[in-house]
Write a protein that holds these residues in place. Structure first.
Motif, PDB file in Angstrom:
ATOM      1  N   GLU A   4     -17.889   6.575   3.264  1.00 39.13           N
ATOM      2  CA  GLU A   4     -16.547   6.361   3.805  1.00 39.13           C
ATOM      3  C   GLU A   4     -15.628   7.538   3.488  1.00 39.13           C
ATOM      4  OE1 GLU A   4     -12.972   3.339   2.892  1.00 39.13           O
ATOM      5  OE2 GLU A   4     -14.885   2.388   3.371  1.00 39.13           O
ATOM      6  N   LYS A   8     -13.754   9.899   6.255  1.00 39.44           N
ATOM      7  CA  LYS A   8     -12.302  10.099   6.262  1.00 39.44           C
ATOM      8  C   LYS A   8     -11.958  11.580   6.197  1.00 39.44           C
ATOM      9  CE  LYS A   8     -10.670   5.807   4.183  1.00 39.44           C
ATOM     10  NZ  LYS A   8      -9.996   5.228   3.009  1.00 39.44           N
ATOM     11  N   LEU A  37      -5.219  11.925   5.643  1.00 37.49           N
ATOM     12  CA  LEU A  37      -6.502  11.232   5.735  1.00 37.49           C
ATOM     13  C   LEU A  37      -7.607  12.055   5.081  1.00 37.49           C
ATOM     14  CD1 LEU A  37      -8.031   8.783   6.843  1.00 37.49           C
ATOM     15  CD2 LEU A  37      -8.328  10.037   8.979  1.00 37.49           C
ATOM     16  N   GLU A  40      -7.212  11.794   1.350  1.00 36.23           N
ATOM     17  CA  GLU A  40      -7.621  10.471   0.890  1.00 36.23           C
ATOM     18  C   GLU A  40      -9.142  10.402   0.734  1.00 36.23           C
ATOM     19  OE1 GLU A  40      -7.542   5.991   2.732  1.00 36.23           O
ATOM     20  OE2 GLU A  40      -5.806   7.273   3.125  1.00 36.23           O
ATOM     21  N   GLY A  41      -9.863  10.948   1.703  1.00 34.59           N
ATOM     22  CA  GLY A  41     -11.323  10.988   1.630  1.00 34.59           C
ATOM     23  C   GLY A  41     -11.800  11.859   0.485  1.00 34.59           C
TER      24      GLY A  41
END
Length: 60
Positions: A4, A8, A37, A40-41
């Motif tokens: 995930e 991202k 984003l 965040e990843g």
């Protein structure tokens, strides 16, 4: 490293690249959403977020 987090980061990179050269406020806002984003990843995967201006960092 999570799948995930990698997704991202990749999606954020693409969104930023598609919008960072636009002059409109909407393009700049979408580019910032892409940066957020991507970071965040990166954080999910245990990497440091990118904080420099786009295009000024050395490639990883």
């Amino acid at each position: 490293m999570s799948v995930e987090g990698k997704i991202k980061e990749a999606a954020g990179f693409v969104k930023e690249e598609l919008n960072e050269h636009g002059k409109s406020p909407e393009s700049q806002e979408r580019a910032q959403e892409g940066r957020d984003l991507r970071n965040e990843g990166r954080i999910e995967d245990g990497k440091a977020p990118k904080t420099a201006e786009p295009g000024t960092e050395d490639p990883e």
